[in-house]
Design a protein around this motif. Structure first.
Motif, PDB file in Angstrom:
ATOM      1  N   PRO A 296       1.002  -1.523  -0.086  1.00 28.21           N
ATOM      2  CA  PRO A 296      -0.302  -0.202   0.042  1.00 28.21           C
ATOM      3  C   PRO A 296       0.741   1.024   0.159  1.00 28.21           C
ATOM      4  N   LEU A 297       0.277   2.393  -0.402  1.00 27.23           N
ATOM      5  CA  LEU A 297       0.894   4.005  -0.536  1.00 27.23           C
ATOM      6  C   LEU A 297      -0.295   4.514   0.441  1.00 27.23           C
ATOM      7  N   ARG A 298       0.520   4.836   0.785  1.00 24.98           N
ATOM      8  CA  ARG A 298      -1.047   5.728   2.217  1.00 24.98           C
ATOM      9  C   ARG A 298      -0.916   7.428   1.569  1.00 24.98           C
ATOM     10  N   ALA A 299      -1.977   7.868   1.559  1.00 21.92           N
ATOM     11  CA  ALA A 299      -1.479   9.658   2.420  1.00 21.92           C
ATOM     12  C   ALA A 299      -0.531   9.947   3.285  1.00 21.92           C
ATOM     13  N   PRO A 300       0.277  10.914   3.929  1.00 22.93           N
ATOM     14  CA  PRO A 300      -0.253  12.345   2.251  1.00 22.93           C
ATOM     15  C   PRO A 300       0.835  11.651   1.065  1.00 22.93           C
ATOM     16  N   ASP A 301       1.781  11.758   1.428  1.00 29.32           N
ATOM     17  CA  ASP A 301       3.153  11.383   0.554  1.00 29.32           C
ATOM     18  C   ASP A 301       3.176  10.036  -0.303  1.00 29.32           C
ATOM     19  N   PHE A 302       1.845   8.957  -0.223  1.00 27.16           N
ATOM     20  CA  PHE A 302       2.133   7.957  -1.066  1.00 27.16           C
ATOM     21  C   PHE A 302       3.687   6.916  -1.398  1.00 27.16           C
ATOM     22  N   GLN A 303       4.641   7.325   0.045  1.00 28.32           N
ATOM     23  CA  GLN A 303       5.326   6.212  -0.246  1.00 28.32           C
ATOM     24  C   GLN A 303       5.078   5.100   0.385  1.00 28.32           C
ATOM     25  N   PRO A 304       6.164   4.267  -0.190  1.00 25.74           N
ATOM     26  CA  PRO A 304       5.619   2.327   0.812  1.00 25.74           C
ATOM     27  C   PRO A 304       6.581   2.500   1.818  1.00 25.74           C
ATOM     28  N   ASP A 305       6.079   2.053   2.611  1.00 25.56           N
ATOM     29  CA  ASP A 305       6.668   1.167   4.589  1.00 25.56           C
ATOM     30  C   ASP A 305       7.269   0.310   3.233  1.00 25.56           C
ATOM     31  N   LEU A 306       8.836   0.522   3.678  1.00 30.30           N
ATOM     32  CA  LEU A 306       9.877  -0.582   2.959  1.00 30.30           C
ATOM     33  C   LEU A 306      10.013  -1.770   3.477  1.00 30.30           C
ATOM     34  N   GLU A 307       9.461  -1.705   5.276  1.00 31.00           N
ATOM     35  CA  GLU A 307       9.647  -3.264   5.722  1.00 31.00           C
ATOM     36  C   GLU A 307       8.258  -3.984   5.479  1.00 31.00           C
ATOM     37  N   LEU A 308       7.016  -3.407   4.223  1.00 35.11           N
ATOM     38  CA  LEU A 308       6.012  -3.977   3.973  1.00 35.11           C
ATOM     39  C   LEU A 308       6.491  -4.227   2.643  1.00 35.11           C
ATOM     40  N   LEU A 309       7.372  -3.722   2.045  1.00 32.36           N
ATOM     41  CA  LEU A 309       7.770  -4.288   0.490  1.00 32.36           C
ATOM     42  C   LEU A 309       8.695  -5.151   0.853  1.00 32.36           C
ATOM     43  N   ALA A 310       9.662  -5.077   2.160  1.00 33.16           N
ATOM     44  CA  ALA A 310      10.745  -6.391   1.659  1.00 33.16           C
ATOM     45  C   ALA A 310      10.141  -7.602   1.890  1.00 33.16           C
TER      46      ALA A 310
ATOM     47  N   ARG B  46      17.649  -4.083  -4.435  1.00 27.27           N
ATOM     48  CA  ARG B  46      17.896  -5.106  -3.034  1.00 27.27           C
ATOM     49  C   ARG B  46      17.060  -6.517  -3.214  1.00 27.27           C
ATOM     50  N   LEU B  47      16.172  -6.271  -3.369  1.00 28.69           N
ATOM     51  CA  LEU B  47      15.384  -7.233  -3.313  1.00 28.69           C
ATOM     52  C   LEU B  47      15.327  -8.124  -4.179  1.00 28.69           C
ATOM     53  N   ALA B  48      15.394  -7.460  -5.606  1.00 30.19           N
ATOM     54  CA  ALA B  48      14.945  -8.066  -6.984  1.00 30.19           C
ATOM     55  C   ALA B  48      16.553  -9.047  -6.805  1.00 30.19           C
TER      56      ALA B  48
END
Length: 402
Positions: free
Chosen positions: A153-167, A200-202
């Motif tokens: 998910p991307l959340r307001a207001p900046d719509f940057q992902p949580d890197l832990e959720l991405l990992a 890195r994850l790739a």
């Protein structure tokens, strides 16, 4: 009994268009555009410009038609357009791309993406990680390819992902990490930390990075940074872009993809059985466009940024909470304060109430997330219109606060 079977059923289900009785509903874009037309509303829903691109690009297309370039071009695209794409990537980003083996011209970015997914996904055990909300064709194309979609998910207001959720989302089952940057619909541009973590994850999970960069020249505050420029990225990255957004020629459907030769070979193997080729007289025109002076690209971004400022100011005056975009065609706004807690219902009534069309955030979410309170009141407005059109739309929207 439904006649929708096989890949058709998967695609409709992936796009959230398959009803429980087996019927297929129109996309939210078609529905909202039809409502806008029916009510004579200003359509700020669908993202297409209402004015043409640079005159020299249009003239190059006319000349190509007059010169007889109206038959099949080469399967990979005309040599000059592939050369222009290679030159463009080096000129703006310092990337070295072989136009003979590492570039493929496609019928828009959507075909490039779909052909890539069809080429690289082998079944439901192959997962594609995307940032949510996402352009609706992503889920449909993953479903068509038989893969499994996982979202971050991307959340307001900046719509940057949580890197832990991405990992956590990227695992050894991840075949592709799909990154849309600048991002549609949020207008976000991902930070260097996000791009670095994707690379890195790739590497960690042996995944392929696929990037959708169609808004690359519509970044407002800083030059665009392709993931392919990061250390360790080029050998596992397929970069997709197109001419439609940059040159206000969305109907020409000229896109491209570049990356490692073996991956491009896989994509062209599929692409040749989709459209084979497309847009013969438009290819030299886009080659001309890609070689325009730097001033064209900077001026285009500045002009669009100004349109967003006018639209954003008008939305704020009407009572919306506005999330100012960093790039792209679209401005997001929370309509809760003006009666839009249910964004989908708000957009369905807006053309009748004030004569303006918009798209709800729900259009960019999987069906199971469309009631998420973090997104439910957010709607998307297109700023890629002439200034007088935006000013008239803003004037109409002011009635919501009355």
């Amino acid at each position: 009994m439904s006649v929708i079977t096989g890949a058709w059923r998967r695609t409709a289900a992936g796009a959230g268009l398959l009803a429980t009785d087996g019927t297929v509903s129109p996309t939210i874009f078609a529905e909202m555009s039809a409502l806008a037309a029916q009510e004579g509303a200003i359509n700020l829903g669908q993202g297409f410009p209402d004015e043409d691109g640079p005159a020299e690009v249009l003239e190059a297309a006319r000349a190509a038609i007059a010169d007889g370039l109206n038959q099949y071009p080469p399967g990979r695209g005309t040599p000059d357009l592939r050369a222009a794409i290679s030159e463009h990537q080096h000129r703006f980003y310092g990337l070295s791309v072989d136009p003979e083996t590492e570039v493929l011209v496609t019928v828009g970015a959507t075909e490039a993406l779909t052909a890539t997914l069809l080429a690289l996904i082998e079944g439901p055990d192959d997962e594609v990680v995307v940032f949510e909300p996402y352009y609706d064709s992503y889920a449909a194309a993953v479903a068509l390819a038989g893969g499994t979609l996982r979202t971050v998910p991307l959340r307001a207001p900046d719509f940057q992902p949580d890197l832990e959720l991405l990992a956590a989302a990227v695992t050894d089952r991840t075949r592709i990490i799909l990154v849309n940057d600048p991002h549609n619909p949020t207008g976000a541009i991902f930070g260097r930390d996000v791009l670095t973590e994707v690379v890195r994850l790739a590497h960690l999970h042996d995944a392929i990075i696929v990037t959708d960069e169609v808004y690359e020249h519509l970044s407002f505050h800083a030059p665009h940074t392709p993931i392919a420029t990061l250390p360790g990225a080029p050998e596992r990255t397929l970069t997709i872009s197109s001419a439609g957004k940059t040159f206000s020629a969305t109907g020409w459907k000229i896109g491209w993809i570049h990356g490692p030769a073996e991956l491009i070979t896989a994509v062209i193997t599929v692409k040749q059985f989709l459209t084979y080729v497309g847009g013969s007289p438009f290819q030299p025109a886009i080659a001309r466009g890609l070689r325009l002076d730097d001033s064209f690209f900077t001026d285009a971004a500045a002009a669009l940024a100004r349109k967003h400022e006018i639209l954003g100011a008008g939305l704020r005056d009407a009572g919306f909470t506005v999330f100012s975009p960093q790039g792209g065609y679209f401005t997001l706004a929370d309509a809760t304060a003006v009666g839009g807690a249910d964004g989908a219902e708000f957009c369905r009534t807006l053309p009748t109430r004030v004569g303006v069309g918009a798209i709800p955030m729900a259009a960019f979410l999987p069906a199971e997330h469309r009631s998420d309170p973090g997104y439910s009141g957010i709607v998307r407005f297109a700023a890629c219109k002439r200034v007088p059109v935006i000013e008239e739309a803003v004037s109409r929207l002011a009635a919501l606060r009355a």
